[in-house]
Design an enzyme around this catalytic site. Structure first.
Site, PDB file in Angstrom:
ATOM      1  N   LYS A  13      49.241  26.089  63.953  1.00 39.73           N
ATOM      2  CA  LYS A  13      48.697  24.724  64.042  1.00 39.73           C
ATOM      3  C   LYS A  13      49.240  23.844  62.916  1.00 39.73           C
ATOM      4  O   LYS A  13      49.691  22.733  63.154  1.00 39.73           O
ATOM      5  CB  LYS A  13      47.158  24.739  63.942  1.00 39.73           C
ATOM      6  CG  LYS A  13      46.456  25.546  65.008  1.00 39.73           C
ATOM      7  CD  LYS A  13      44.945  25.483  64.854  1.00 39.73           C
ATOM      8  CE  LYS A  13      44.427  26.065  63.566  1.00 39.73           C
ATOM      9  NZ  LYS A  13      44.654  27.511  63.418  1.00 39.73           N
ATOM     10  N   ARG A  88      36.074  23.363  64.697  1.00 39.68           N
ATOM     11  CA  ARG A  88      36.116  24.822  64.811  1.00 39.68           C
ATOM     12  C   ARG A  88      34.836  25.375  65.420  1.00 39.68           C
ATOM     13  O   ARG A  88      34.745  26.583  65.616  1.00 39.68           O
ATOM     14  CB  ARG A  88      36.303  25.435  63.433  1.00 39.68           C
ATOM     15  CG  ARG A  88      37.739  25.863  63.105  1.00 39.68           C
ATOM     16  CD  ARG A  88      37.728  26.483  61.721  1.00 39.68           C
ATOM     17  NE  ARG A  88      38.832  27.334  61.432  1.00 39.68           N
ATOM     18  CZ  ARG A  88      39.890  26.971  60.699  1.00 39.68           C
ATOM     19  NH1 ARG A  88      39.995  25.753  60.248  1.00 39.68           N
ATOM     20  NH2 ARG A  88      40.829  27.847  60.433  1.00 39.68           N
ATOM     21  N   ARG A 127      52.632  35.027  55.862  1.00 42.26           N
ATOM     22  CA  ARG A 127      52.520  33.611  55.473  1.00 42.26           C
ATOM     23  C   ARG A 127      52.497  33.490  53.955  1.00 42.26           C
ATOM     24  O   ARG A 127      51.822  34.253  53.270  1.00 42.26           O
ATOM     25  CB  ARG A 127      51.232  33.014  56.053  1.00 42.26           C
ATOM     26  CG  ARG A 127      50.961  31.604  55.521  1.00 42.26           C
ATOM     27  CD  ARG A 127      50.075  30.786  56.413  1.00 42.26           C
ATOM     28  NE  ARG A 127      48.725  31.289  56.545  1.00 42.26           N
ATOM     29  CZ  ARG A 127      47.815  30.753  57.352  1.00 42.26           C
ATOM     30  NH1 ARG A 127      48.119  29.697  58.097  1.00 42.26           N
ATOM     31  NH2 ARG A 127      46.611  31.267  57.444  1.00 42.26           N
ATOM     32  N   ARG A 160      47.659  33.682  50.508  1.00 41.75           N
ATOM     33  CA  ARG A 160      46.300  33.152  50.368  1.00 41.75           C
ATOM     34  C   ARG A 160      45.287  34.294  50.355  1.00 41.75           C
ATOM     35  O   ARG A 160      45.450  35.273  51.079  1.00 41.75           O
ATOM     36  CB  ARG A 160      45.991  32.226  51.557  1.00 41.75           C
ATOM     37  CG  ARG A 160      46.426  30.802  51.322  1.00 41.75           C
ATOM     38  CD  ARG A 160      46.425  29.976  52.587  1.00 41.75           C
ATOM     39  NE  ARG A 160      45.258  30.116  53.428  1.00 41.75           N
ATOM     40  CZ  ARG A 160      45.107  29.491  54.600  1.00 41.75           C
ATOM     41  NH1 ARG A 160      46.038  28.679  55.047  1.00 41.75           N
ATOM     42  NH2 ARG A 160      44.023  29.669  55.324  1.00 41.75           N
ATOM     43  N   ARG A 171      38.384  36.787  60.316  1.00 47.00           N
ATOM     44  CA  ARG A 171      38.648  35.412  60.771  1.00 47.00           C
ATOM     45  C   ARG A 171      38.947  35.385  62.268  1.00 47.00           C
ATOM     46  O   ARG A 171      38.562  34.439  62.967  1.00 47.00           O
ATOM     47  CB  ARG A 171      39.813  34.806  59.985  1.00 47.00           C
ATOM     48  CG  ARG A 171      39.430  34.532  58.540  1.00 47.00           C
ATOM     49  CD  ARG A 171      40.621  34.132  57.712  1.00 47.00           C
ATOM     50  NE  ARG A 171      41.091  32.806  58.044  1.00 47.00           N
ATOM     51  CZ  ARG A 171      42.278  32.331  57.688  1.00 47.00           C
ATOM     52  NH1 ARG A 171      43.111  33.088  57.014  1.00 47.00           N
ATOM     53  NH2 ARG A 171      42.615  31.120  58.026  1.00 47.00           N
TER      54      ARG A 171
HETATM   55  P1  ADP Z   1      47.712  27.910  61.269  1.00 46.69           P
HETATM   56  O1  ADP Z   1      47.819  26.533  60.663  1.00 46.69           O
HETATM   57  O2  ADP Z   1      47.445  27.882  62.732  1.00 46.69           O
HETATM   58  O3  ADP Z   1      46.764  28.797  60.526  1.00 46.69           O
HETATM   59  P2  ADP Z   1      50.461  28.221  60.269  1.00 46.69           P
HETATM   60  O4  ADP Z   1      51.111  26.983  60.794  1.00 46.69           O
HETATM   61  O5  ADP Z   1      50.178  28.267  58.797  1.00 46.69           O
HETATM   62  O6  ADP Z   1      49.144  28.594  61.126  1.00 46.69           O
HETATM   63  O7  ADP Z   1      51.409  29.468  60.685  1.00 46.69           O
HETATM   64  C1  ADP Z   1      51.075  30.813  60.309  1.00 46.69           C
HETATM   65  C2  ADP Z   1      52.323  31.545  59.829  1.00 46.69           C
HETATM   66  O8  ADP Z   1      53.199  31.762  60.943  1.00 46.69           O
HETATM   67  C3  ADP Z   1      53.134  30.776  58.791  1.00 46.69           C
HETATM   68  O9  ADP Z   1      53.656  31.698  57.866  1.00 46.69           O
HETATM   69  C4  ADP Z   1      54.234  30.080  59.616  1.00 46.69           C
HETATM   70  O10 ADP Z   1      55.412  29.888  58.835  1.00 46.69           O
HETATM   71  C5  ADP Z   1      54.466  31.109  60.741  1.00 46.69           C
HETATM   72  N1  ADP Z   1      54.777  30.467  62.032  1.00 46.69           N
HETATM   73  C6  ADP Z   1      54.293  29.300  62.537  1.00 46.69           C
HETATM   74  N2  ADP Z   1      54.791  29.047  63.766  1.00 46.69           N
HETATM   75  C7  ADP Z   1      55.617  30.104  64.056  1.00 46.69           C
HETATM   76  C8  ADP Z   1      56.418  30.460  65.198  1.00 46.69           C
HETATM   77  N3  ADP Z   1      56.471  29.685  66.301  1.00 46.69           N
HETATM   78  N4  ADP Z   1      57.102  31.621  65.140  1.00 46.69           N
HETATM   79  C9  ADP Z   1      57.036  32.428  64.046  1.00 46.69           C
HETATM   80  N5  ADP Z   1      56.302  32.149  62.957  1.00 46.69           N
HETATM   81  C10 ADP Z   1      55.599  31.011  62.947  1.00 46.69           C
HETATM   82  P1  AMP Z   2      42.734  26.961  57.564  1.00 50.61           P
HETATM   83  O1  AMP Z   2      43.528  26.436  56.424  1.00 50.61           O
HETATM   84  O2  AMP Z   2      42.612  25.981  58.701  1.00 50.61           O
HETATM   85  O3  AMP Z   2      43.194  28.319  58.020  1.00 50.61           O
HETATM   86  O4  AMP Z   2      41.228  27.157  57.016  1.00 50.61           O
HETATM   87  C1  AMP Z   2      40.938  28.062  55.985  1.00 50.61           C
HETATM   88  C2  AMP Z   2      39.433  28.303  55.913  1.00 50.61           C
HETATM   89  O5  AMP Z   2      38.759  27.078  55.587  1.00 50.61           O
HETATM   90  C3  AMP Z   2      38.765  28.789  57.203  1.00 50.61           C
HETATM   91  O6  AMP Z   2      38.881  30.197  57.394  1.00 50.61           O
HETATM   92  C4  AMP Z   2      37.316  28.348  56.950  1.00 50.61           C
HETATM   93  O7  AMP Z   2      36.652  29.204  56.037  1.00 50.61           O
HETATM   94  C5  AMP Z   2      37.512  27.005  56.258  1.00 50.61           C
HETATM   95  N1  AMP Z   2      37.559  25.890  57.237  1.00 50.61           N
HETATM   96  C6  AMP Z   2      38.624  25.098  57.523  1.00 50.61           C
HETATM   97  N2  AMP Z   2      38.314  24.205  58.475  1.00 50.61           N
HETATM   98  C7  AMP Z   2      37.025  24.450  58.831  1.00 50.61           C
HETATM   99  C8  AMP Z   2      36.129  23.896  59.789  1.00 50.61           C
HETATM  100  N3  AMP Z   2      36.491  22.885  60.604  1.00 50.61           N
HETATM  101  N4  AMP Z   2      34.883  24.423  59.858  1.00 50.61           N
HETATM  102  C9  AMP Z   2      34.486  25.417  59.053  1.00 50.61           C
HETATM  103  N5  AMP Z   2      35.275  25.998  58.153  1.00 50.61           N
HETATM  104  C10 AMP Z   2      36.540  25.530  58.034  1.00 50.61           C
END
Ligand code: ADP
Ligand code: AMP
Length: 214
Positions: A13, A88, A127, A160, A171
């Site tokens: 995302k 969420r 990541r 992280r 999660r």
């Molecule tokens: P989210 O925001 O949904 O938690 P991220 O955008 O941070 O996810 O992506 C999670 C991990 O996967 C990151 O390390 C990112 O670089 C990698 N990633 C994102 N999109 C792709 C893809 N299409 N193919 C492979 N790896 C990806």
């Molecule tokens: P993210 O960076 O989107 O993966 O979010 C990291 C963490 O932040 C999540 O696992 C939750 O603990 C918290 N968080 C982020 N967005 C929300 C939301 N909309 N509602 C509740 N918790 C959130």
């Protein structure tokens, strides 16, 4: 254009939201990033959020909804925005719908980035995040130019705390239980668009551009 990104943690995302924000010139709003900025700054909000985040749990709606509403009331959001990680929960989605409806508007697109759980575990273990500027990398799929160093600001990259394997499993459970029902919610609202998030990240972006228009 008002967009919501849906999908499991690690589905991509944030990766796509940053590209969409740059292409369509709208702010990228990540509630996770706002929480992490507060943790870094040592605010009361940050302290409270960290208790939940470190356990892989959602920060309570009472905290999260108000924070997001304040953010989208800022002037840079006047022409739209892309929400990444919000809503969420169903109550979060309902609050957003109600607040927008009061202004005679609504979410235009809810883009669900679909990735099976097996891929998620691999993605989150690889990541790497820059806690200084918010950039995200993957050791294999989106590596920085210099190992462990952010391309954009030169800071050190970290795994992280909530990307450690035991927390990722929690999660994912929370996602299936509390967040996945939003796919149905936005489906019923008639704005749901699905993309296959297992493709290469540039291909996923191309699929999203087809949906949003050039
Ligand atoms: P989210 O925001 O949904 O938690 P991220 O955008 O941070 O996810 O992506 C999670 C991990 O996967 C990151 O390390 C990112 O670089 C990698 N990633 C994102 N999109 C792709 C893809 N299409 N193919 C492979 N790896 C990806
Ligand atoms: P993210 O960076 O989107 O993966 O979010 C990291 C963490 O932040 C999540 O696992 C939750 O603990 C918290 N968080 C982020 N967005 C929300 C939301 N909309 N509602 C509740 N918790 C959130």
């Amino acid at each position: 254009m008002k967009i919501v990104m849906l999908g499991a943690p690690g589905a991509g995302k944030g990766t796509q939201a940053k590209k969409i924000a740059a292409r369509y010139q709208i702010p990228h709003i990540s509630t996770g990033d706002i929480f992490r900025a507060n943790i870094k700054a040592g605010t009361e909000l940050g302290k409270k959020a960290k208790e939940y985040m470190d356990q892989g749990l959602l920060v309570p709606d009472e905290v999260t909804i108000g924070m997001l509403m304040d953010r989208i009331a800022e002037p840079d959001c006047a022409n739209g925005y892309i929400l990444d990680g919000f809503p969420r929960t169903i109550p979060q989605a309902e609050s957003l719908t109600a607040a927008l409806s009061d202004k005679g508007t609504a979410i235009d697109y809810a883009i669900n980035v679909d990735v099976p759980d097996e891929n998620i575990i691999r993605r989150m273990g690889g990541r790497r995040a820059c806690l200084n500027c918010g950039a995200t990398y993957h050791v294999e799929y989106a590596a920085p130019k210099m190992k462990g160093i952010c391309d954009k600001c030169g800071s050190e990259l970290v795994l992280r705390d909530d990307d450690k394997p035991e927390t990722v499993t929690k999660r994912l459970d929370v996602y299936h239980d509390q967040t996945k029902p939003l796919i149905d919610y936005y489906g019923k609202a008639g704005v749901l668009k699905e993309v296959d998030g297992t493709k290469d990240l540039e291909q996923v972006f191309a699929d999203i551009v087809k949906i949003l228009g050039e």
